[in-house]
Design a protein around this motif. Structure first.
Motif, short mmCIF file in Angstrom:
data_model
loop_
_atom_site.label_atom_id
_atom_site.label_comp_id
_atom_site.label_asym_id
_atom_site.label_seq_id
_atom_site.Cartn_x
_atom_site.Cartn_y
_atom_site.Cartn_z
N LEU A 84 0.82 -1.21 0.00
CA LEU A 84 0.00 0.00 0.00
C LEU A 84 0.85 1.27 0.00
O LEU A 84 0.59 2.21 -0.76
N LEU A 85 1.88 1.29 0.85
CA LEU A 85 2.72 2.47 0.92
C LEU A 85 3.51 2.68 -0.37
O LEU A 85 3.65 3.81 -0.86
N LEU A 86 4.01 1.61 -0.95
CA LEU A 86 4.75 1.72 -2.21
C LEU A 86 3.86 2.28 -3.33
O LEU A 86 4.29 3.13 -4.11
N LEU A 87 2.60 1.84 -3.38
CA LEU A 87 1.69 2.31 -4.41
C LEU A 87 1.22 3.74 -4.17
O LEU A 87 0.99 4.50 -5.12
N ALA A 88 1.08 4.11 -2.90
CA ALA A 88 0.52 5.42 -2.56
C ALA A 88 1.57 6.54 -2.53
O ALA A 88 1.20 7.72 -2.52
N THR A 89 2.84 6.18 -2.51
CA THR A 89 3.90 7.17 -2.35
C THR A 89 3.85 8.32 -3.36
O THR A 89 3.93 9.50 -2.98
N PRO A 90 3.71 8.07 -4.67
CA PRO A 90 3.66 9.20 -5.62
C PRO A 90 2.50 10.16 -5.35
O PRO A 90 2.66 11.39 -5.47
N LEU A 91 1.35 9.62 -4.97
CA LEU A 91 0.19 10.47 -4.68
C LEU A 91 0.41 11.31 -3.42
O LEU A 91 0.03 12.48 -3.36
N LEU A 92 1.05 10.70 -2.41
CA LEU A 92 1.33 11.42 -1.17
C LEU A 92 2.29 12.59 -1.41
O LEU A 92 2.09 13.68 -0.89
N ALA A 93 3.33 12.33 -2.18
CA ALA A 93 4.30 13.38 -2.49
C ALA A 93 3.64 14.52 -3.26
O ALA A 93 3.94 15.70 -3.03
N LEU A 94 2.69 14.16 -4.14
CA LEU A 94 1.97 15.17 -4.91
C LEU A 94 1.10 16.02 -4.00
O LEU A 94 1.04 17.25 -4.13
N TYR A 95 0.41 15.37 -3.06
CA TYR A 95 -0.47 16.11 -2.15
C TYR A 95 0.33 17.04 -1.23
O TYR A 95 -0.10 18.16 -0.93
N LEU A 96 1.49 16.57 -0.78
CA LEU A 96 2.32 17.38 0.10
C LEU A 96 2.99 18.53 -0.63
O LEU A 96 3.63 19.38 0.01
N LYS A 97 2.84 18.54 -1.96
CA LYS A 97 3.45 19.58 -2.79
C LYS A 97 4.96 19.65 -2.58
O LYS A 97 5.56 20.74 -2.54
N ASN A 98 5.54 18.49 -2.39
CA ASN A 98 6.98 18.41 -2.16
C ASN A 98 7.48 17.09 -2.73
O ASN A 98 7.45 16.06 -2.07
N GLN A 99 7.93 17.11 -3.98
CA GLN A 99 8.36 15.88 -4.65
C GLN A 99 9.59 15.26 -4.00
O GLN A 99 9.87 14.08 -4.17
N LYS A 100 10.30 16.07 -3.23
CA LYS A 100 11.48 15.53 -2.54
C LYS A 100 11.09 14.48 -1.49
O LYS A 100 11.90 13.64 -1.13
#
Length: 537
Positions: free
Chosen positions: A102-118
């Motif tokens: 779940l975390l591996l799949l959700a990581t790109p979306l989380l980074a996008l929401y946080l507005k911080n790709q780093k």
């Protein structure tokens, strides 16, 4: 295999916890130097999301395993106790796989929401550790249920050593590529450390397998007394409320992650400035505030099987004695820790984080001066939760912490948005959260264990001792700083003065008695000597 006493088990886990925190300090301090405030902010951004999924997979199950194993062993049902472990192991295996994916799949979306790709890189690096922590939890719960705390203690130390070695090495190796890669290296060290701890526990279990098999064979009943379904149902009945309770704070931390940087941005701060302030709160101040709680975390872990055993054997006096000692010990440790850290906030930060600029040190110390007061409430929440879980009231600490968390969310939103407070508003929110939960928990402990809180021994004597200690610390630090011209040496010596003065005050006014020290095997000799010298009542 011989079980350890409640206090001996707590002492083993407590000493391991202190060592873990010391190693952690040797990790955090150079890590902050290597990856800087922004890197620490990225490092901490991965943790709320990681811990939420971690609590989903493991939070309540180890405690449930510990409680169920302890109850069955107390009744002589060794075969069923081992079966609890086997069923739990399979359940945690499945949960570990699910949460990792779940975390591996959700990581790109989380980074996008946080507005911080780093933040993408640390999240990817920490995901595999979810699986290994799930497996570790099964073994720890089983050993703690047998009141064998050494395997848990050793695995915790290995975790920290692995993080120290691999985390710092990878962070320094990858930092030249960018701050996000430095943070990723530090987080990957966490994953490697969990692998090492898992391997250690597997080896320990295999070494003890013969003793476990012999104990099972001594069980006169050659068949299981309980079905798999009934064990699983009981496991989930205990674990789910604890898991929900464990999720409250990680979910609030995620809420903080969503609220605090955005509220700071609303004050006109840039993304980097907001991330740095968040790093001061979570990476610097929170790290120090979490240090004293290692004792109460150990105490809580040791309390659950010990209290469960007393309940199943209907040993009311034993139950009340354990609960009374645990809460008194928590206050005696938590109160001076909170006051001492508040008074010496800036000197302690300067000692540990010598690379901080004067401005960074000032901001961090202002946060810590406030946040330190949450220590007393946080430690009481942990200890009282262990007592309530032991007596089977696993849902009560959850509800109480939920009310505290709601209060924290509201206060964080309001206070962080006030320019004069900004990031310090979050510290006030944390105090309110644990303060409310602690009061509600203690009322529940009194109700369900029928222990009576003596105001003199629980509050007045510790408060007097802590007050004298603080005066001694404040005076000694300022005198030593002038005399030695070294803040670091003055801080260390002032802390030593505080420990000595507080210990003497506790004995002088009877806050700690001869009978108290006699409860701990290794302190019996010292208690006898102090009593003969007239220093103990």
């Amino acid at each position: 295999m011989t079980k350890q006493t409640f206090l001996k088990g707590a002492a083993i886990l407590g000493l391991a916890g202190l060592l873990v925190k010391i190693i952690g300090a040797f990790y955090r301090i150079p890590l902050a130097y290597i990856i800087g405030p922004e890197g620490m902010g990225l490092y901490q951004m991965a943790y709320p999301i990681y811990t939420t999924l971690l609590y989903i997979s493991v939070a309540g199950i180890p405690t449930a395993i510990s409680k169920m194993v302890a109850e069955r062993i107390a009744l002589g049902h060794r075969r069923d106790a081992h079966r609890v472990f086997m069923i739990s192991f399979k359940l945690l295996l499945i949960l570990g796989i699910i949460t990792t994916v779940l975390l591996l799949l959700a990581t790109p979306l989380l980074a996008l929401y946080l507005k911080n790709q780093k933040s993408l890189y640390p999240l990817l690096a920490i995901a595999p550790s979810l699986f290994f922590v799930s497996m570790i939890s099964a073994y720890r719960g089983y050993f703690q249920g047998m009141q064998q705390m050494v395997p848990t203690a050793l695995s915790q130390i290995i975790e920290q050593l692995g993080k120290l070695i691999f985390g710092l090495w990878l962070a320094s190796l990858w930092m030249p590529k960018g701050v996000q890669y430095g943070a990723m290296g530090a987080v990957l060290g966490v994953t490697i450390s969990e692998v090492l701890a898992f391997v250690m526990l597997v080896i320990t279990y295999n070494i003890k397998r013969h003793d476990i098999r012999v104990a099972v064979q001594r069980d006169f009943n050659r068949r299981y007394r309980e079905s798999k379904e009934s064990i699983l149902q009981e496991l989930l009945r205990i674990a789910i409320p604890i898991t929900i309770g464990g999720l409250v704070i990680p979910l609030v931390n995620i809420t903080d992650l969503m609220i605090i940087p955005r509220r700071l941005a609303g004050l006109g701060l840039s993304t980097q400035q907001s991330t740095e302030l968040y790093g001061y709160l979570t990476g610097y101040a929170n790290t120090l505030v979490n240090f004293p709680q290692v004792i109460t975390v150990a105490l809580s872990a040791s309390l659950v099987p010990a209290i469960s055993e007393a309940v199943i054997l209907k040993d009311i006096n034993g139950l009340q004695e354990k609960a009374n000692i645990a809460i008194r010990l928590t206050i005696l440790l938590g109160l001076p820790s909170a006051l001492g850290m508040a008074v010496l906030a800036q000197p302690i930060l300067q000692l540990l984080y010598q690379t901080l600029t004067a401005e960074q040190l000032a901001i961090s110390s202002q946060i810590l001066e406030i946040l330190a007061f949450s220590i007393i409430f946080l430690t009481l929440v942990q200890t009282s939760a262990g007592i309530l879980q032991g007596v089977g009231k696993v849902g009560i600490p959850v509800i109480n912490l939920f009310w505290g968390a709601l209060l924290k969310i509201v206060m964080n939103y309001v206070l962080v948005g006030i320019p004069a407070l900004n990031i310090r508003g979050a510290a006030f929110g944390t105090i309110a959260c644990y303060g409310l939960a602690a009061v509600l928990d203690l009322l529940a402990v009194a109700r369900y264990t029928h222990i009576k809180f003596n105001a003199t021994s629980f509050l007045v004597k510790p408060a007097i001792s802590a007050g004298v200690m603080i005066a001694a610390v404040w005076v000694s630090y300022r005198w030593l700083y002038v005399f030695l011209d070294s803040s670091s040496m003055a801080t260390l010596l002032a802390i030593l003065v505080g420990i000595i003065v507080y210990s003497l005050m506790l004995m002088a006014i009877g806050a700690v008695t001869y009978n108290d020290l006699r409860q701990i095997d290794r302190l019996k000799g010292m208690a006898d000597k102090l009593y003969r010298m007239g220093m103990l009542r």
